[in-house]
Design a protein around this motif. Structure first.
Motif, PDB file in Angstrom:
ATOM      1  N   ALA A  10       0.854  -1.316  -0.080  1.00 45.77           N
ATOM      2  CA  ALA A  10       0.148   0.066   0.018  1.00 45.77           C
ATOM      3  C   ALA A  10       0.797   1.277   0.135  1.00 45.77           C
ATOM      4  O   ALA A  10       0.662   2.197   0.696  1.00 45.77           O
ATOM      5  CB  ALA A  10      -0.837  -0.079   1.301  1.00 45.77           C
ATOM      6  N   GLY A  11       1.970   1.367  -0.564  1.00 50.78           N
ATOM      7  CA  GLY A  11       2.742   2.496  -0.923  1.00 50.78           C
ATOM      8  C   GLY A  11       2.105   3.171  -2.165  1.00 50.78           C
ATOM      9  O   GLY A  11       1.148   2.756  -2.539  1.00 50.78           O
ATOM     10  N   VAL A  34      -3.365  -5.999   0.464  1.00 50.79           N
ATOM     11  CA  VAL A  34      -2.613  -6.339   1.357  1.00 50.79           C
ATOM     12  C   VAL A  34      -1.340  -5.712   1.732  1.00 50.79           C
ATOM     13  O   VAL A  34      -0.598  -5.559   0.775  1.00 50.79           O
ATOM     14  CB  VAL A  34      -2.509  -7.777   1.883  1.00 50.79           C
ATOM     15  N   MET A  36       1.905  -5.248   4.788  1.00 53.01           N
ATOM     16  CA  MET A  36       2.294  -5.772   5.900  1.00 53.01           C
ATOM     17  C   MET A  36       2.567  -4.614   7.013  1.00 53.01           C
ATOM     18  O   MET A  36       2.733  -5.093   8.098  1.00 53.01           O
ATOM     19  CB  MET A  36       3.929  -6.027   5.727  1.00 53.01           C
ATOM     20  N   GLY A  41       1.198   4.017   2.625  1.00 49.28           N
ATOM     21  CA  GLY A  41       2.204   4.990   1.818  1.00 49.28           C
ATOM     22  C   GLY A  41       3.700   4.313   1.799  1.00 49.28           C
ATOM     23  O   GLY A  41       4.263   5.167   1.338  1.00 49.28           O
ATOM     24  N   GLY A  58      12.363   9.183   5.524  1.00 50.49           N
ATOM     25  CA  GLY A  58      13.226  10.174   5.413  1.00 50.49           C
ATOM     26  C   GLY A  58      12.538  11.267   4.717  1.00 50.49           C
ATOM     27  O   GLY A  58      11.302  11.332   4.265  1.00 50.49           O
ATOM     28  N   HIS A  60      10.859  13.927   2.165  1.00 48.23           N
ATOM     29  CA  HIS A  60      10.597  13.796   0.740  1.00 48.23           C
ATOM     30  C   HIS A  60      10.023  14.943  -0.014  1.00 48.23           C
ATOM     31  O   HIS A  60       9.331  15.748   0.664  1.00 48.23           O
ATOM     32  CB  HIS A  60       9.455  12.714   0.769  1.00 48.23           C
ATOM     33  N   TYR A  66       6.203  15.663 -11.666  1.00 44.97           N
ATOM     34  CA  TYR A  66       5.320  14.239 -10.870  1.00 44.97           C
ATOM     35  C   TYR A  66       4.065  14.555 -11.567  1.00 44.97           C
ATOM     36  O   TYR A  66       2.958  14.641 -10.529  1.00 44.97           O
ATOM     37  CB  TYR A  66       5.653  14.398  -9.432  1.00 44.97           C
ATOM     38  N   PHE A 183      20.553   8.993  -3.351  1.00 44.73           N
ATOM     39  CA  PHE A 183      20.990   8.086  -2.164  1.00 44.73           C
ATOM     40  C   PHE A 183      22.055   7.232  -2.640  1.00 44.73           C
ATOM     41  O   PHE A 183      22.606   6.219  -1.819  1.00 44.73           O
ATOM     42  CB  PHE A 183      19.800   7.367  -1.260  1.00 44.73           C
ATOM     43  N   THR A 239      -0.612  -7.813   7.081  1.00 37.17           N
ATOM     44  CA  THR A 239      -0.562  -9.282   6.228  1.00 37.17           C
ATOM     45  C   THR A 239       0.731  -8.975   5.340  1.00 37.17           C
ATOM     46  O   THR A 239       0.901  -8.555   4.290  1.00 37.17           O
ATOM     47  CB  THR A 239      -1.588  -9.079   5.295  1.00 37.17           C
ATOM     48  N   MET A 240       1.779  -9.867   5.934  1.00 38.96           N
ATOM     49  CA  MET A 240       2.927  -9.828   5.249  1.00 38.96           C
ATOM     50  C   MET A 240       3.179 -11.073   4.438  1.00 38.96           C
ATOM     51  O   MET A 240       3.062 -12.246   4.896  1.00 38.96           O
ATOM     52  CB  MET A 240       4.250  -9.776   6.295  1.00 38.96           C
ATOM     53  N   THR A 295       3.702  -5.110  -5.431  1.00 36.94           N
ATOM     54  CA  THR A 295       4.827  -3.937  -5.321  1.00 36.94           C
ATOM     55  C   THR A 295       5.718  -4.178  -4.375  1.00 36.94           C
ATOM     56  O   THR A 295       6.260  -3.240  -3.651  1.00 36.94           O
ATOM     57  CB  THR A 295       3.935  -2.654  -5.040  1.00 36.94           C
ATOM     58  N   ASN A 420      16.943   3.261   8.264  1.00 39.16           N
ATOM     59  CA  ASN A 420      16.147   2.171   7.446  1.00 39.16           C
ATOM     60  C   ASN A 420      16.746   1.037   6.841  1.00 39.16           C
ATOM     61  O   ASN A 420      16.967   1.018   5.830  1.00 39.16           O
ATOM     62  CB  ASN A 420      15.398   3.187   6.120  1.00 39.16           C
ATOM     63  N   GLY A 452       6.474  -0.986  -8.675  1.00 40.25           N
ATOM     64  CA  GLY A 452       7.295  -0.442  -7.685  1.00 40.25           C
ATOM     65  C   GLY A 452       8.194   0.338  -8.344  1.00 40.25           C
ATOM     66  O   GLY A 452       8.727   0.331  -9.419  1.00 40.25           O
ATOM     67  N   CYS A 463      11.759   7.093  -7.612  1.00 33.75           N
ATOM     68  CA  CYS A 463      10.887   8.103  -6.947  1.00 33.75           C
ATOM     69  C   CYS A 463       9.580   7.751  -6.571  1.00 33.75           C
ATOM     70  O   CYS A 463       9.030   6.843  -7.488  1.00 33.75           O
ATOM     71  CB  CYS A 463      11.206   9.401  -7.300  1.00 33.75           C
TER      72      CYS A 463
HETATM   73  C1  LIG Z   1      15.105   8.390   2.909  1.00 35.19           C
HETATM   74  C2  LIG Z   1      14.283   8.207   1.700  1.00 35.19           C
HETATM   75  C3  LIG Z   1      14.017   9.544   0.977  1.00 35.19           C
HETATM   76  C4  LIG Z   1      13.173   9.580  -0.131  1.00 35.19           C
HETATM   77  N1  LIG Z   1      12.832  10.848  -0.748  1.00 35.19           N
HETATM   78  C5  LIG Z   1      12.325  10.794  -1.728  1.00 35.19           C
HETATM   79  C6  LIG Z   1      11.778  12.272  -2.622  1.00 35.19           C
HETATM   80  O1  LIG Z   1      12.438  13.273  -2.005  1.00 35.19           O
HETATM   81  N2  LIG Z   1      11.182  11.979  -3.436  1.00 35.19           N
HETATM   82  C7  LIG Z   1      10.454  10.834  -4.060  1.00 35.19           C
HETATM   83  O2  LIG Z   1       9.613  11.030  -4.941  1.00 35.19           O
HETATM   84  N3  LIG Z   1      10.732   9.694  -3.571  1.00 35.19           N
HETATM   85  C8  LIG Z   1      11.791   9.738  -2.342  1.00 35.19           C
HETATM   86  N4  LIG Z   1      11.959   8.566  -1.944  1.00 35.19           N
HETATM   87  C9  LIG Z   1      11.264   7.090  -2.553  1.00 35.19           C
HETATM   88  C10 LIG Z   1      10.001   6.815  -2.276  1.00 35.19           C
HETATM   89  O3  LIG Z   1       9.724   7.010  -1.005  1.00 35.19           O
HETATM   90  C11 LIG Z   1       9.700   5.547  -2.751  1.00 35.19           C
HETATM   91  O4  LIG Z   1      10.075   5.747  -4.305  1.00 35.19           O
HETATM   92  C12 LIG Z   1       8.445   5.196  -2.761  1.00 35.19           C
HETATM   93  O5  LIG Z   1       7.721   5.032  -1.586  1.00 35.19           O
HETATM   94  C13 LIG Z   1       8.242   3.761  -3.550  1.00 35.19           C
HETATM   95  O6  LIG Z   1       6.733   3.423  -3.515  1.00 35.19           O
HETATM   96  P1  LIG Z   1       6.399   1.878  -3.764  1.00 35.19           P
HETATM   97  O7  LIG Z   1       5.095   1.639  -3.593  1.00 35.19           O
HETATM   98  O8  LIG Z   1       7.190   1.310  -4.861  1.00 35.19           O
HETATM   99  O9  LIG Z   1       7.185   0.953  -2.536  1.00 35.19           O
HETATM  100  P2  LIG Z   1       6.995   1.317  -0.837  1.00 35.19           P
HETATM  101  O10 LIG Z   1       6.787   2.746  -0.549  1.00 35.19           O
HETATM  102  O11 LIG Z   1       8.294   0.689  -0.414  1.00 35.19           O
HETATM  103  O12 LIG Z   1       5.674   0.548  -0.524  1.00 35.19           O
HETATM  104  C14 LIG Z   1       5.795  -0.986  -0.457  1.00 35.19           C
HETATM  105  C15 LIG Z   1       4.542  -1.545   0.024  1.00 35.19           C
HETATM  106  O13 LIG Z   1       4.711  -2.938   0.160  1.00 35.19           O
HETATM  107  C16 LIG Z   1       4.703  -3.357   1.554  1.00 35.19           C
HETATM  108  N5  LIG Z   1       5.144  -4.520   1.620  1.00 35.19           N
HETATM  109  C17 LIG Z   1       6.554  -4.673   1.637  1.00 35.19           C
HETATM  110  N6  LIG Z   1       6.927  -6.063   1.887  1.00 35.19           N
HETATM  111  C18 LIG Z   1       5.718  -6.608   1.867  1.00 35.19           C
HETATM  112  C19 LIG Z   1       5.491  -8.221   1.851  1.00 35.19           C
HETATM  113  N7  LIG Z   1       6.423  -9.016   2.046  1.00 35.19           N
HETATM  114  N8  LIG Z   1       4.177  -8.409   2.108  1.00 35.19           N
HETATM  115  C20 LIG Z   1       3.054  -7.217   2.127  1.00 35.19           C
HETATM  116  N9  LIG Z   1       3.332  -6.132   2.036  1.00 35.19           N
HETATM  117  C21 LIG Z   1       4.749  -5.637   1.842  1.00 35.19           C
HETATM  118  C22 LIG Z   1       5.043  -2.133   2.370  1.00 35.19           C
HETATM  119  O14 LIG Z   1       4.299  -2.245   3.756  1.00 35.19           O
HETATM  120  C23 LIG Z   1       4.237  -0.962   1.361  1.00 35.19           C
HETATM  121  O15 LIG Z   1       3.048  -0.886   1.884  1.00 35.19           O
HETATM  122  C24 LIG Z   1      12.771   8.395  -0.809  1.00 35.19           C
HETATM  123  C25 LIG Z   1      12.986   7.230  -0.134  1.00 35.19           C
HETATM  124  C26 LIG Z   1      13.731   7.206   1.154  1.00 35.19           C
HETATM  125  C27 LIG Z   1      13.956   5.849   1.624  1.00 35.19           C
END
Ligand SMILES: Cc1cc2nc3c(=O)[nH]c(=O)nc-3n(C[C@H](O)[C@H](O)[C@H](O)COP(=O)(O)OP(=O)(O)OC[C@H]3O[C@@H](n4cnc5c(N)ncnc54)[C@H](O)[C@@H]3O)c2cc1C
Length: 485
Positions: A10-11, A34, A36, A41, A58, A60, A66, A183, A239-240, A295, A420, A452, A463
């Protein structure tokens, strides 16, 4: 009967995938998410927990390019202008040779992003023309329509030197800004990533940086989650997923573990390195779906199906194992008295917390008379340092960088520091040669799709916008699959 899509995570990408699918096909498809954690977010969440602590991975920022993210927020009813505050085109770079901050200021002018770099006064006079010529070339090349992907196997430093940049110029902080932004410090960044960033930020509007006026979870992700729930999605926390179960080329189930919600008030950040321990009930299985969009961040994905050699030896999954992620660090301080304020982020500070942003003027909620400063960076090289050592070093370094009197812990009314380090918190390193190992939305399983920030997408830099872009292709591919079965 409606077809069922299960979204894992749910990112930004999981929520965007759910919104896309339900906007396009709510009458034909049922969506369950689902995740975890206990906060939506993912890595972009920030919130105040039950103990009153501010939790985040961190600081953002949102950039002008965007457009998909802004579209998602608008559809969810979030007013961008109310939720975000512009940093007015300013950023600052600390150069060790001059021992001072140099400002890159594009406010008010409609200049190309690279021009910000070429107008930069933070280099000794003798290097300025060389640097600005190469950056102008890089910008022209990036926006020329050339295939930038061909430049993924070389680092940006080498790419620039091949075009005439003097070797020692790569050591100035200004040259490390893109690397730090992703990073990748202390590691090299792929030339593709640097050039793609120049392309995406090709004018002042696309390069304008915004910060959230409040906690990301309350301001952005919870309203987006509420929107997808209004569209009909069901969101199930704690729910992992620990394994994919499959038959032939079809995913038939997911093995899940249910971390105890009561035990995790401190949020994902307090879970141990290596992820949440598998629990006794980890053989609980989910199978009520026709298609799955995962994701899951790559660091976690690589820990799934641990004992399944056929899975990890298959060419598709074996390649994914080549992707490395970095442990980031985050710190927020609130000082008792105001300190020198700067608009926009400061880059080039000494590692590990090399980026700092004064958030005081941006936040809607008042934090007393002092200043709110967010720091972030990478842990590499500092793994053995204690949290206290990193905090003290950073406080001293920040005060020195801004040329102000030392900040002591006694001068702070608030201090938060997070590593992290768990695999679900780590961020993909955009190192040279990485792109060939990043999968797109399709997988060898007909009903499993990946999204993702670490997967290939048309933004491609790591990002939130990249995560949301990846959700577009995964949701389209999943709907196309469902229309055929
Ligand atoms: C320190 C830091 C600074 C950042 N700064 C910026 C910024 O300034 N601008 C920007 O655009 N981006 C920034 N980012 C990057 C941004 O946070 C990510 O690109 C974005 O959150 C990715 O989204 P996502 O949905 O792909 O993954 P994630 O945000 O990682 O979401 C993944 C989801 O999957 C779930 N999940 C993981 N494993 C499992 C599992 N086994 N079972 C069930 N659920 C699971 C998690 O709980 C989460 O809900 C930054 C990241 C960090 C760490």
């Amino acid at each position: 009967m409606k077809k069922r899509i299960l979204i894992i995570g749910a990112g930004p990408s999981g929520l965007a995938a759910a919104a896309n699918i339900l906007e396009m096909a709510a009458n034909e498809v049922e969506v369950t998410i689902v995740h975890m954690g206990h906060h939506v977010g993912g890595k972009a969440a920030s919130y105040v927990n039950a103990a009153g602590e501010h939790i985040e991975h961190g600081w953002h920022m949102v950039l002008g390019f965007y457009t998909r993210m802004r579209g998602l927020l608008a559809r969810a009813g979030i007013s961008f202008d109310r939720a975000f505050s512009s940093m007015r085109g300013q950023s600052h770079v600390y150069e060790t040779w001059s021992k001072r901050l140099h400002t890159i200021d594009a406010s008010g002018s409609k200049v190309a992003f690279a021009a910000r770099f070429s107008q930069y006064d933070g280099l000794p006079f003798g290097d300025r023309a060389n640097y600005s010529r190469v950056m102008a070339d890089a910008f022209l090349f990036a926006t020329s329509g050339a295939n930038l992907l061909e430049h993924d196997d070389i680092c940006f430093d080498a790419w620039a030197q091949e075009r005439g940049l003097r070797e020692h110029v790569t050591r100035y902080a200004i040259f490390r800004v893109l690397r730090e932004g992703y990073f990748n410090f202390p590691e090299r960044i792929s030339a593709y990533h640097a050039l793609q960033t120049l392309r995406l930020m090709s004018d002042t509007q696309k390069a304008e940086a915004f910060v959230c006026r409040g906690e990301w979870s309350e301001t952005v992700w919870k309203p987006v989650a509420a929107y997808v729930e209004r569209l009909g999605a069901k969101i199930i926390p704690y729910t992992m997923v620990t394994d994919f179960i499959y038959e032939g080329r079809r995913i038939t189930g997911l093995r899940v573990s249910r971390p105890d919600p009561e035990g995790h008030h401190h949020g994902a950040s307090s879970w141990p390195k290596g992820g949440i321990p598998r629990e006794a009930n980890s053989d609980h299985a989910l199978s009520t779906f026709d298609s799955v969009i995962s994701t899951i961040p790559v660091g976690v994905l690589c820990t799934l199906n641990q004992t399944d050699q056929a899975w990890w030896q298959s060419p598709f999954f074996a390649r994914i194992k080549n992707l490395r992620s970095a442990t980031t660090l985050a710190m927020r301080i609130i000082t008792k008295e105001p300190v020198r304020q700067l608009m926009g982020p400061v880059f080039g500070m000494r590692a590990p917390l090399g980026i700092a942003t004064d958030m005081t003027g941006h936040l809607t909620e008042k934090h007393g008379p002092g200043s709110v400063i967010d720091f972030c960076g990478q842990e590499a090289g500092f793994e053995s340092w204690s949290d206290d050592a990193i905090v003290d070093f950073t406080l001293e370094n920040y005060a020195r960088t801004l040329g102000m009197k030392p900040i002591a812990r006694a001068d702070l009314s608030w201090l938060e520091f997070h590593r992290n380090a768990s695999n679900h918190e780590q961020l993909l390193l955009c190192e040279p040669g990485v792109n060939v190992f990043r999968p797109g939305a399709k997988t060898p399983f007909h009903n499993l799709f990946f999204a993702g920030d670490w997967t290939r997408n048309d933004v491609d830099v790591v990002c939130m916008e990249g995560a949301i872009a990846s959700a577009d292709s995964a949701s389209r591919a999943a709907l196309a699959y469902l229309s055929q079965i």
